[in-house]
Write a protein that holds these residues in place. Structure first.
Motif, PDB file in Angstrom:
ATOM      1  N   LEU A  30      -9.252   1.582  -0.434  1.00 40.46           N
ATOM      2  CA  LEU A  30      -8.043   1.166  -1.160  1.00 40.46           C
ATOM      3  C   LEU A  30      -8.463   0.501  -2.461  1.00 40.46           C
ATOM      4  O   LEU A  30      -9.533  -0.118  -2.536  1.00 40.46           O
ATOM      5  CB  LEU A  30      -7.224   0.174  -0.319  1.00 40.46           C
ATOM      6  CG  LEU A  30      -6.640   0.673   0.998  1.00 40.46           C
ATOM      7  CD1 LEU A  30      -6.086  -0.483   1.808  1.00 40.46           C
ATOM      8  CD2 LEU A  30      -5.541   1.689   0.721  1.00 40.46           C
TER       9      LEU A  30
ATOM     10  N   ARG B 261      -4.220  -4.114  -4.017  1.00 40.30           N
ATOM     11  CA  ARG B 261      -3.339  -3.512  -2.998  1.00 40.30           C
ATOM     12  C   ARG B 261      -3.054  -4.536  -1.896  1.00 40.30           C
ATOM     13  O   ARG B 261      -3.933  -5.265  -1.462  1.00 40.30           O
ATOM     14  CB  ARG B 261      -4.017  -2.272  -2.410  1.00 40.30           C
ATOM     15  CG  ARG B 261      -3.229  -1.532  -1.378  1.00 40.30           C
ATOM     16  CD  ARG B 261      -2.084  -0.743  -2.043  1.00 40.30           C
ATOM     17  NE  ARG B 261      -1.196  -0.184  -1.062  1.00 40.30           N
ATOM     18  CZ  ARG B 261      -1.226   1.069  -0.652  1.00 40.30           C
ATOM     19  NH1 ARG B 261      -2.102   1.921  -1.167  1.00 40.30           N
ATOM     20  NH2 ARG B 261      -0.380   1.487   0.245  1.00 40.30           N
TER      21      ARG B 261
ATOM     22  N   VAL C  95      -2.435  -5.723   1.819  1.00 40.07           N
ATOM     23  CA  VAL C  95      -2.902  -5.275   3.135  1.00 40.07           C
ATOM     24  C   VAL C  95      -2.473  -6.279   4.188  1.00 40.07           C
ATOM     25  O   VAL C  95      -2.157  -7.425   3.888  1.00 40.07           O
ATOM     26  CB  VAL C  95      -4.446  -5.109   3.161  1.00 40.07           C
ATOM     27  CG1 VAL C  95      -4.893  -3.972   2.270  1.00 40.07           C
ATOM     28  CG2 VAL C  95      -5.148  -6.394   2.804  1.00 40.07           C
TER      29      VAL C  95
ATOM     30  N   ALA D 178      -3.281  -0.797   5.041  1.00 39.50           N
ATOM     31  CA  ALA D 178      -2.488  -0.850   3.814  1.00 39.50           C
ATOM     32  C   ALA D 178      -1.027  -1.053   4.141  1.00 39.50           C
ATOM     33  O   ALA D 178      -0.501  -0.490   5.100  1.00 39.50           O
ATOM     34  CB  ALA D 178      -2.695   0.431   3.007  1.00 39.50           C
TER      35      ALA D 178
ATOM     36  N   ASN E 219       3.972   0.419  -0.422  1.00 40.46           N
ATOM     37  CA  ASN E 219       4.285  -0.161  -1.739  1.00 40.46           C
ATOM     38  C   ASN E 219       5.725  -0.493  -1.832  1.00 40.46           C
ATOM     39  O   ASN E 219       6.667  -0.066  -1.572  1.00 40.46           O
ATOM     40  CB  ASN E 219       3.865   0.782  -2.872  1.00 40.46           C
ATOM     41  CG  ASN E 219       2.341   0.759  -3.012  1.00 40.46           C
ATOM     42  OD1 ASN E 219       1.715  -0.209  -2.624  1.00 40.46           O
ATOM     43  ND2 ASN E 219       1.796   1.823  -3.538  1.00 40.46           N
TER      44      ASN E 219
END
Length: 151
Positions: free
Chosen positions: A128, A132, A134, A148, A151
């Motif tokens: 990733l 990002r 997580v 993850a 979004n």
């Protein structure tokens, strides 16, 4: 010989006194075993107040009561979980499971880094990019497993 004759003549009180001595020794040598042997001695003494029992049988009763009470105590003691005001004291990573964080360094070839509070943690998971979000889903030693977040 006078002491043996005195103990034999007062067997009930001898068992009770021996039980109390074992209870007192439990205060000095903790562990639980002398406590239950003391209880067995007192019960044997109380039993001999009502029933005339020979010395060998008294010792047998004491031994069996000691073993039974110790076995019950060990079984009960192993079954209960000790309550703690800090359940994650020596398992710090377990307390982090479920938390969300932002990757400080990208996960490349399965490993990256995140910052939680004042600590930087090594993480494992799918590759990733940095930045990002997580979620921590587990741990292996001091390496946190992450997944993850959408979004």
């Amino acid at each position: 010989m006078q002491i043996v004759d005195f103990i034999a003549a007062n067997s009930s009180w001898s068992w009770i006194v021996a039980g109390l001595v074992l209870l007192a020794l439990e205060l000095v040598v903790p562990g639980g075993f002398l406590l239950w042997m003391g209880v067995a001695g007192i019960i044997t003494g109380i039993l001999t107040f009502w029933v005339v029992i020979s010395w060998p049988l008294q010792w047998l009763i004491f031994g069996v009561l000691s073993l039974v009470t110790i076995a019950l105590w060990v079984r009960w003691n192993r079954g209960r979980q000790a309550a703690s005001d800090r359940p994650y004291l020596n398992r710090r990573t377990d307390g982090l499971i479920g938390q969300e964080a932002v990757l400080e360094q990208p996960i490349v070839q399965g490993f990256g880094r995140i910052a939680l509070g004042d600590t930087v943690w090594r993480v494992s998971g799918p590759d990733l990019p940095a930045g990002r979000r997580v979620r921590i889903v587990g741990s292996t030693g001091a390496v946190l497993a992450v997944e993850a977040l959408p979004n």
